[in-house]
Design a protein around this motif. Structure first.
Motif, PDB file in Angstrom:
ATOM      1  N   VAL A 182       0.831  -1.205   0.000  1.00 57.34           N
ATOM      2  CA  VAL A 182       0.000   0.000   0.000  1.00 57.34           C
ATOM      3  C   VAL A 182       0.864   1.253   0.000  1.00 57.34           C
ATOM      4  CG1 VAL A 182      -1.617   1.347   1.397  1.00 57.34           C
ATOM      5  CG2 VAL A 182      -2.009  -1.092   1.055  1.00 57.34           C
ATOM      6  N   GLU A 183       1.919   1.261   0.812  1.00 63.39           N
ATOM      7  CA  GLU A 183       2.809   2.430   0.865  1.00 63.39           C
ATOM      8  C   GLU A 183       3.510   2.666  -0.463  1.00 63.39           C
ATOM      9  OE1 GLU A 183       5.305   1.514   4.246  1.00 63.39           O
ATOM     10  OE2 GLU A 183       4.286   3.039   5.435  1.00 63.39           O
ATOM     11  N   GLU A 186       1.103   4.451  -2.807  1.00 62.99           N
ATOM     12  CA  GLU A 186       0.336   5.567  -2.241  1.00 62.99           C
ATOM     13  C   GLU A 186       0.283   6.777  -3.167  1.00 62.99           C
ATOM     14  OE1 GLU A 186      -0.020   7.993   2.005  1.00 62.99           O
ATOM     15  OE2 GLU A 186       1.291   6.260   1.796  1.00 62.99           O
ATOM     16  N   HIS A 319      -3.255   4.618   4.915  1.00 62.65           N
ATOM     17  CA  HIS A 319      -2.478   4.764   3.676  1.00 62.65           C
ATOM     18  C   HIS A 319      -3.360   4.568   2.439  1.00 62.65           C
ATOM     19  CE1 HIS A 319       1.535   5.386   5.258  1.00 62.65           C
ATOM     20  NE2 HIS A 319       1.316   4.432   6.151  1.00 62.65           N
ATOM     21  N   ASN A 322      -5.360   7.723   2.041  1.00 57.21           N
ATOM     22  CA  ASN A 322      -4.475   8.772   1.523  1.00 57.21           C
ATOM     23  C   ASN A 322      -4.276   8.615   0.023  1.00 57.21           C
ATOM     24  OD1 ASN A 322      -4.158   9.900   4.024  1.00 57.21           O
ATOM     25  ND2 ASN A 322      -2.169   8.969   4.437  1.00 57.21           N
ATOM     26  N   ARG A 323      -4.117   7.385  -0.429  1.00 61.46           N
ATOM     27  CA  ARG A 323      -3.938   7.153  -1.868  1.00 61.46           C
ATOM     28  C   ARG A 323      -5.155   7.631  -2.648  1.00 61.46           C
ATOM     29  NH1 ARG A 323      -4.160   1.635  -5.469  1.00 61.46           N
ATOM     30  NH2 ARG A 323      -3.405   2.617  -7.385  1.00 61.46           N
TER      31      ARG A 323
END
Length: 346
Positions: A182-183, A186, A319, A322-323
């Protein structure tokens, strides 16, 4: 070099910078240094402004032997402590009677130090989370090889516990891999169309056995019209499953999921979809709310581990949201239940 030339030179330096000549006074200060050290410091003795011993000693030594120096300067910007690496270089032929001066530059390393501390904390937390089940497994294996070697009842009981500990490690590794994925994505905007009502209905259907086993009723309230946003279907499903499952496990006996739309959501300044997961459980002490999305942070560590939680679920949720350029809000108080709100731009 004239005073104007020195000022122009310092103004071109992208870091806070000052010059101190052999009189030990500031002969030039750029705007960044004024913001850091204060206005009107030109002409003042450096020791009245830079009182930290390491910086003062470095300036004196640089002026004395004309060698380069580095030091560390600590400050506070009003919101948090800040750290700077101070670099000193001797510049000959300027200042009082052309005796030379020390160019002092301040490089803000606060974010780097915070990132480094986060990495250290992360490694320590992962090590701690893995050590507990590993220690249990090693202990049970030694017991099964020794005192409980021929005890079938103890063997079955220990194997059941060992299976649970191994599953816990497997969930932790799975969540770590999911968080890393996920990071890494992002900053990549999703492009698919997602029907939120359908996804929420699927989420409740998926978690129905878990809710039934715990005696929790679930209800979905959504508009009849098709409700779509641009997003990643799998990641949004992960968000909804995580939030609803948390409500089922840690909430009361009723979970309500509400989907609504607004023509202008102030937090994202565009039309948006709002998904709320509402429970009637014991609630969360407000002191915990700002840290809920931190990795491995738990409002109730013992209960979370008993339920099989890894402490990474809400970090993954944060996360993903946020994406999608969305927002996550948590409202709760002890004895008042909790409301987790996901806001997604349409």
């Amino acid at each position: 070099m004239t005073t104007d030339q020195i000022d122009g030179f310092l103004a071109a330096i992208p870091l806070p910078a000052v010059m101190v000549d052999q009189t030990e006074r500031f002969i030039a200060v750029n705007s960044g240094a004024e913001a850091l050290l204060g206005q009107g410091i030109r002409g003042r003795h450096f020791a009245t402004i830079l009182r930290q011993p390491s910086v003062a000693t470095a300036i004196e030594a640089c002026l004395n032997d004309k060698e380069s120096r580095t030091a560390r300067h600590l400050s506070n910007d009003g919101a948090q402590d800040t750290a700077y690496t101070v670099t000193l270089r001797y510049v000959p032929g300027i200042g009082a009677v052309g005796g030379g001066a020390a160019l002092v530059c301040f490089d803000d390393i606060t974010e780097r130090e915070q990132a480094s501390q986060m990495r250290r904390d992360f490694v320590a937390n992962v090590s701690h989370e893995l050590r507990t089940p590993l220690t249990a497994l090693i202990g049970f294996i030694e017991t099964l090889r020794g005192p409980a070697k021929d005890d079938s009842a103890a063997r079955d009981r220990f194997l059941t516990i060992m299976e649970g500990e191994a599953s816990r490690m497997n969930r932790l590794v799975g969540d770590l891999l999911s968080l890393n994925r996920v990071e890494s994505e992002e900053r990549v905007r999703p492009k698919q169309s997602v029907d939120l009502a359908a996804h929420l209905a699927t989420t409740l259907k998926t978690l129905a056995p878990v809710a039934e086993a715990r005696g929790v009723s679930m209800e979905l309230k959504a508009p009849q019209d098709s409700a779509t946003v641009i997003g990643d279907p799998d990641q949004l499903q992960q968000v909804f499953i995580n939030l609803v499952e948390n409500a089922v496990k840690y909430g009361g006996d009723r979970v309500r999921v509400e989907l609504s739309f607004t023509e202008r959501e102030p937090s994202v300044r565009v039309p948006a979809a709002r998904v709320q997961v509402i429970d009637n459980g014991p609630g969360i002490d407000p002191v915990h709310l700002p840290r809920l999305t931190e990795r491995f942070y738990r409002a109730d560590s013992h209960r979370s581990r008993e339920m099989g939680g890894t402490g990474l679920g809400l970090a993954i949720v944060k996360h993903i949201i946020n994406r999608h350029r969305g927002r996550l809000r948590v409202e709760s108080d002890l004895g008042q239940g909790s409301v987790f709100t996901v806001i997604l731009p349409k």
